[in-house]
Design an enzyme around this catalytic site. Structure first.
Site, PDB file in Angstrom:
ATOM      1  CD  GLU A 163      -2.941  -1.394   2.193  1.00 14.39           C
ATOM      2  OE1 GLU A 163      -2.835  -0.676   3.207  1.00 14.39           O
ATOM      3  OE2 GLU A 163      -3.811  -2.281   2.078  1.00 14.39           O
ATOM      4  CD  GLU A 196      -4.807  -8.014   0.379  1.00 11.08           C
ATOM      5  OE1 GLU A 196      -5.671  -7.595   1.183  1.00 11.08           O
ATOM      6  OE2 GLU A 196      -3.628  -7.623   0.404  1.00 11.08           O
TER       7      GLU A 196
END
Ligand SMILES: *[C@@H]1O[C@H](CO)[C@@H](O)[C@H](O)[C@H]1NC(C)=O
Ligand SMILES: *[C@@H]1O[C@H](CO)[C@@H](O)[C@H](O)[C@H]1NC(C)=O
Ligand SMILES: *[C@@H]1O[C@H](CO)[C@@H](O)[C@H](O)[C@H]1NC(C)=O
Length: 315
Positions: free
Chosen positions: A84, A191
Site C-alpha cells: 500500500e 485479496e
C-alpha cells in the site's frame, strides 16, 4: 509474515505461526506469496516501531527485511515488498523518498528468484480513488524499477480487489486492468472479496470472471475462507463447513476452469490436438499394438499456446 506478527516486541522475533503455515503449504503443494515485508500505513507498524527515531527506524527496518526475506528465500513465489505504498508513505516520510525502491532492491538481492510486488487497494475497485488509480500505480512502479539495479528484478503488479456491497463496476475493472497491462508485467489479484449483501455470490463471480479472462492477469487469490476462521466479508463455508452461495460460486468456477480427464485417439501419424486450460497435466500415452505406454507431465501456460509437445513411447 507481517512485521507486527513476527516482531511484536522489539528485538524478539517469533516466526512460529509463519513457519507452520509455510510448512503446511509446502506439504500440500500450495504456492506461497510473502505478505508482506513492510506496510506503508503508519497504523500497521508494530507499536514499538512508531516511536523510533529516523536512524533507529532505518536500522530496525534493515534487520527486519534481512530477517524475513532470508528466512523464506527460495520457498515463496513472490513478496509484497512495501504494501500500500500509493495510499501511504510511512517509510518515505521517515527515511526518504526512495525508501520503497531501496527495499525492492534489498529484497531482490536477498531472494532474486521471487517476484517482487507492489500491492494496493482501489486500483481496480473504485474509480473515485485517483491516488491508487492505474496511471498513478504505473508511475510509482516505473519509479521503483528506475532505481539503480531494480531493472533486473522480476516485478509484479498486485491489485487487492476488495469490493464493497452491490454491483461491481466491471467496465472500470476491465479498463484499469487494460491500463496496467500496458506495462507488460504480470498482474495478480491478490485479496479478492465482495462485502456481504444481496447478490454477493453473483458479484463475486463477475469479478472472478473479469480477472480470469484478462490475458495479463496471471493469478487470483481470494481474501476469503470459512466463517469459523474469522472471515466476515466473503465466507466460503459456514460454521458447519457447508458451502455458502459464494462458496458454491467459487467451486463452480474452479470446475469450469479446468480440463478434466478425457480420452482420445491419435491420428495415423500419432498426433492429437486438444484445447486445454492453463494448468498441470498428466498425459498417458498407450500403444495397444506394442503394448507400451508412457506417462508424461506437461504444464500448459501462456507460452505453450499453439505449441506441439512430443512424447516418445519407444522405438
Ligand atoms: C511464539 O508464538 C507462538 C504462537 O503465537 C506462541 O505460542 C509462543 O509462546 C511464542 N513464543 C515466545 C517465545 O513468545
Ligand atoms: C532517488 O532515486 C533517484 C533515482 O532513481 C535519484 O535521482 C534521487 O536523487 C534519489 N533521491 C534521494 C533523496 O536519494
Ligand atoms: C470483520 O472482521 C474484522 C477483523 O477481525 C473486524 O475488524 C471487523 O470489525 C469485522 N466486521 C464485522 C462487520 O463484523
Amino acid at each position: 509474515m507481517k512485521w507486527y506478527s513476527t516482531e511484536e516486541k522489539r528485538g524478539i522475533e517469533n516466526y512460529t505461526v509463519a513457519d507452520a503455515m509455510v510448512v503446511f503449504a509446502e506439504e500440500n503443494c500450495i504456492r506461497i506469496r510473502g505478505h508482506n515485508i513492510f506496510w506503508d500505513d503508519p497504523k500497521y507498524q508494530p507499536e514499538w516501531v512508531k516511536t523510533l527515531s529516523g536512524e533507529e527506524l532505518r536500522a530496525a527496518a534493515e534487520r527486519r527485511i534481512n530477517s524475513v526475506v532470508t528466512r523464506y528465500k527460495g520457498r515463496l513465489i513472490a513478496w509484497d515488498v512495501v504494501n500500500e505504498n500509493l495510499h501511504f508513505s510511512f517509510f518515505e516520510d521517515n527515511l526518504g523518498e526512495n525508501a520503497s525502491a531501496a527495499y525492492f532492491s534489498t529484497a531482490y538481492s536477498l531472494d532474486p528468484c521471487s517476484r517482487m510486488f507492489m500491492n494496493e487497494y482501489n486500483t481496480i475497485e473504485y474509480s473515485g480513488d485517483v491516488t491508487a488509480g492505474p496511471s498513478n500505480y504505473l508511475k510509482r512502479l516505473k519509479g521503483i524499477l528506475a532505481y539503480p539495479g531494480n531493472d533486473r528484478l522480476l516485478p509484479g503488479i498486485g491489485v487487492q480487489g476488495h469490493f464493497g456491497q452491490g454491483q461491481p463496476n466491471l467496465a472500470y475493472i476491465r479498463s484499469s486492468l487494460d491500463i496496467l497491462a500496458t506495462a507488460g508485467i504480470p498482474i495478480w489479484m491478490t485479496e479478492v472479496d465482495v462485502s456481504k449483501g444481496p447478490g454477493q455470490d453473483e458479484y463475486l463471480e463477475e469479478v472472478l470472471r473479469e480477472g480470469f479472462s484478462h490475458p495479463a492477469v496471471e493469478g487470483i487469490i481470494m481474501f476469503a475462507g470459512p466463517e469459523s476462521a474469522g472471515f466476515n466479508s466473503t465466507t466460503l463455508v459456514d460454521r458447519n463447513f457447508k458451502n455458502t452461495p459464494a462458496g458454491e460460486a467459487v467451486d463452480r468456477l474452479i470446475e469450469e476452469w479446468r480440463t478434466g480427464p478425457f480420452e482420445t485417439r491419435t491420428d495415423d501419424r500419432g498426433r492429437f490436438k486438444a484445447a486445454l486450460y492453463h494448468g498441470e497435466y498428466e498425459i498417458r500415452v498407450e500403444n495397444p499394438v506394442r503394448r507400451s505406454s508412457k506417462v508424461a507431465k506437461v504444464e500448459v501456460n501462456k507460452a505453450s499456446r499453439g505449441r506441439t509437445i512430443d512424447i516418445k513411447i519407444g522405438p
